[in-house]
Structures are given as structure tokens and as C-alpha cells.
Scaffold this active site. Structure first.
Site, short mmCIF file in Angstrom:
data_model
loop_
_atom_site.label_atom_id
_atom_site.label_comp_id
_atom_site.label_asym_id
_atom_site.label_seq_id
_atom_site.Cartn_x
_atom_site.Cartn_y
_atom_site.Cartn_z
N CYS A 182 10.43 -1.34 29.10
CA CYS A 182 9.47 -2.12 29.90
C CYS A 182 10.12 -3.35 30.52
O CYS A 182 9.67 -3.83 31.55
CB CYS A 182 8.31 -2.59 29.03
SG CYS A 182 7.36 -1.27 28.29
N HIS A 214 1.48 4.22 29.11
CA HIS A 214 2.46 4.43 30.19
C HIS A 214 3.39 5.57 29.75
O HIS A 214 3.71 5.69 28.57
CB HIS A 214 3.36 3.19 30.36
CG HIS A 214 2.83 2.12 31.26
ND1 HIS A 214 3.04 0.78 31.02
CD2 HIS A 214 2.14 2.19 32.43
CE1 HIS A 214 2.49 0.07 31.99
NE2 HIS A 214 1.93 0.90 32.86
N ARG A 250 -2.34 -8.40 36.73
CA ARG A 250 -0.94 -8.15 37.06
C ARG A 250 -0.70 -7.90 38.55
O ARG A 250 0.46 -7.75 38.97
CB ARG A 250 -0.39 -6.95 36.25
CG ARG A 250 -0.41 -7.15 34.74
CD ARG A 250 0.48 -6.14 34.01
NE ARG A 250 1.89 -6.34 34.33
CZ ARG A 250 2.88 -5.55 33.93
NH1 ARG A 250 2.60 -4.48 33.19
NH2 ARG A 250 4.13 -5.80 34.24
N ARG A 274 -3.00 4.44 33.65
CA ARG A 274 -2.65 3.41 34.64
C ARG A 274 -2.45 4.02 36.04
O ARG A 274 -3.17 3.71 36.97
CB ARG A 274 -1.38 2.67 34.21
CG ARG A 274 -1.53 1.90 32.89
CD ARG A 274 -2.47 0.72 33.05
NE ARG A 274 -2.62 -0.05 31.84
CZ ARG A 274 -1.86 -1.08 31.47
NH1 ARG A 274 -0.87 -1.48 32.24
NH2 ARG A 274 -2.10 -1.73 30.35
N ASP A 300 2.89 -11.17 32.22
CA ASP A 300 3.48 -9.86 31.95
C ASP A 300 4.68 -9.55 32.86
O ASP A 300 5.21 -8.43 32.82
CB ASP A 300 2.43 -8.76 32.12
CG ASP A 300 1.66 -8.49 30.82
OD1 ASP A 300 2.18 -8.80 29.73
OD2 ASP A 300 0.53 -7.95 30.90
N1 ARG Z 1 1.14 -5.95 28.87
C1 ARG Z 1 1.72 -5.05 29.82
C2 ARG Z 1 0.64 -4.12 30.36
O1 ARG Z 1 -0.24 -3.76 29.62
C3 ARG Z 1 2.81 -4.25 29.17
C4 ARG Z 1 3.56 -3.38 30.12
C5 ARG Z 1 4.60 -2.56 29.46
N2 ARG Z 1 5.45 -1.95 30.41
C6 ARG Z 1 5.82 -0.67 30.39
N3 ARG Z 1 6.68 -0.29 31.26
N4 ARG Z 1 5.28 0.20 29.55
O2 ARG Z 1 0.65 -3.76 31.51
#
Ligand code: ARG
Length: 265
Positions: free
Chosen positions: A258, A164, A82, A135, A57
Site C-alpha cells: 500500500c 483491495h 481520499r 472499492r 491516507d
Molecule cells: N486507509 C486506506 C483506505 O482505506 C488504506 C489503503 C490501503 N492501500 C492499499 N493499497 N490497500 O483506503
């Protein structure tokens, strides 16, 4: 930005990710390169982070930090898959503290950088919008405000597809935003209405097309090509939409914004 050399969908940490749906690596790279070249063509300087094997990612570079006027509030990722990305971003800024003047502030609280923080330099003298609910922890909002010395408004995200802030809201210029009200709690929508009476409002189709995950220089708005309705609304509001196709990145739950960590020196 970070090239998608190791990009795959091998775990699912948001509703868009399906480990059974294969990613076409060549197409992902081609789409990402068009995005990079589009930004460069608009006059932006694009710096690259070295991709790391095992961190698929990393292409979503927006999540690694959030900077305002040379101060960088580092990320601390929610999911272990991550977590290793944070230090690669930190090293990038620290290596450039001289001569660029970056000052890196290490976080204690969970936060995913520009995924959940947006900045409007001329709104209310400099305003940070911060998302929570999926998140970033709300404790990180206080930490970010202390680190960055700007007023911060917390907004609650309630819809898992828009996990997000940057999937549901974007800065269009130094004072105005576009957002999808359905992604926020009723009270947070009331706050957005209070702060931004002239905001561009997106509908569910725009948001599902990842249209709000955009990068704007105040005039040119680079956004996912699927978001045709939002592109029209932006044109009516006086902006120039620039569509790019990022279908392969969408399989990871991301799009234009992103992939881009903005550097506010
Ligand atoms: N697969 C990543 C996650 O779930 C995607 C992140 C997308 N980034 C963003 N800035 N919205 O963390």
C-alpha cells in the site's frame, strides 16, 4: 512513496481502521523510513510525493494510479476523504511526462490504482489482474484495459477485511502470484487456479498478518514481519523474504504494498 507526515486514523473506511486506537506518529515515520531504506538498499530508486495536510491516507501511495509501460491510468477514489489524493499523483506523472515519457489517462470510473490492479509482464504476454467488490468499480476494469492495451482479468473480492486486491494477492515475479483464496468468490478462485497453477497459496493467518500486501522484485520479497508463515512458504518456493515491521500502518488498513506505487516505465 509518500512520507506519513500527516498520517492519522481519523475516519474509518475499512474494517482495520479504528478511530479510537491512536497511531504513534514517530513510530509510523520510523517504520516507513525503514521500508524506504530497505527498498533503496535492494537497488530501487524511490521517488517521493509531497504529503498534503488533511490527506492522512496519502502514505498509501499505491492507490493513486496504475502504470503499464509508461501509460498511467489515474485513480478516482471511492470515498470523499481520499478524493483529493488523485490530483497529487496526476501532477507527479504529468510533471515528468518529459523526459520520462509518462502518458497520463484520466479515469471516469471509480478505481483505486494499484490497490486493485496488479500486473504480470510475462504471464500470457502481459496480464492485468483487477479486483472489484469494495472499492474499484468493474466498469473501471474495462476502462483500464482500453487505456493500457493489455488483457485484464476481473476478480471478485468477497471478504471486507480484504477490500483491495493488494490485500489478498501479489505478483511475486513476472509470471507468478501469491494469493489467499478465502478473499475471493469461488469462481474467481477457479479462474486464479486456471491461470496460475503454481501460485503460492496463503492461509487466513498470512492474510490477516497483511502478508500478501508485499513488494517483490522477483527474488526479494519485502513483506510485513507478522506474516511469518507466508515468509516460510515463500522461502520454500525459492524467494528471499525480507520482513519489515509496519504495525502503525496496519492501523490504517495497509502495509508494504500500500505504501508503494510501482513505476512501470
Ligand atoms: N486507509 C486506506 C483506505 O482505506 C488504506 C489503503 C490501503 N492501500 C492499499 N493499497 N490497500 O483506503
Amino acid at each position: 512513496m509518500c512520507p506519513p507526515d500527516h498520517y492519522v486514523v481519523e475516519y474509518a473506511i475499512n474494517p482495520w481502521m479504528d478511530t479510537r486506537a491512536p497511531v504513534d506518529p514517530d513510530l509510523a515515520t520510523k517504520q516507513w523510513e525503514i521500508l524506504r531504506d530497505t527498498l533503496a538498499g535492494l537497488g530501487h530508486t524511490v521517488h517521493l510525493l509531497d504529503p498534503v495536510a488533511g490527506l492522512p491516507d496519502m502514505v498509501f501511495a499505491a492507490n493513486g494510479a496504475f502504470s503499464v509501460d509508461g501509460v498511467v491510468y489515474g485513480a478516482r477514489f471511492r470515498y470523499p476523504q481520499r478524493a483529493g489524493e488523485a490530483s497529487t499523483h496526476r501532477r507527479w506523472y504529468e510533471a515528468r511526462s518529459v523526459p520520462d515519457g509518462w502518458r497520463f489517462v484520466a479515469p471516469r470510473e471509480t478505481n483505486e490504482g494499484e490497490g486493485d490492479f496488479a500486473y504480470l509482464p510475462d504471464a500470457y504476454g502481459g496480464l492485468i489482474l483487477a479486483g472489484y467488490g469494495f472499492r474499484t468499480e468493474i466498469a473501471a476494469h474495462a476502462e483500464a484495459q482500453e487505456a493500457l492495451g493489455r488483457a485484464l482479468v476481473s476478480l471478485r473480492l468477497v471478504e471486507p477485511r480484504f477490500y483491495h486486491l493488494d490485500t489478498a494477492l501479489a505478483a511475486l515475479d513476472d509470471t507468478n502470484v501469491a494469493y489467499y483464496p478465502g478473499a475471493f468468490s469461488d469462481s474467481s478462485v477457479a479462474v486464479l487456479r486456471q491461470l496460475f497453477p503454481h501460485a503460492v497459496l496463503a492461509d487466513a493467518a498470512d492474510a490477516d498478518a497483511f502478508g500478501l500486501n508485499l513488494v517483490s522484485d522477483g527474488r526479494n520479497v519485502v513483506l510485513n514481519a507478522e506474516a511469518t508463515g507466508l515468509a516460510n512458504r515463500l522461502r520454500e518456493a525459492g524467494y528471499t523474504p525480507i520482513p519489515v515491521d509496519l504495525s502503525e500502518l496496519k492501523k490504517g488498513g495497509g502495509s508494504v504494498k500500500c505504501c508503494v506505487a510501482e513505476l512501470r516505465v
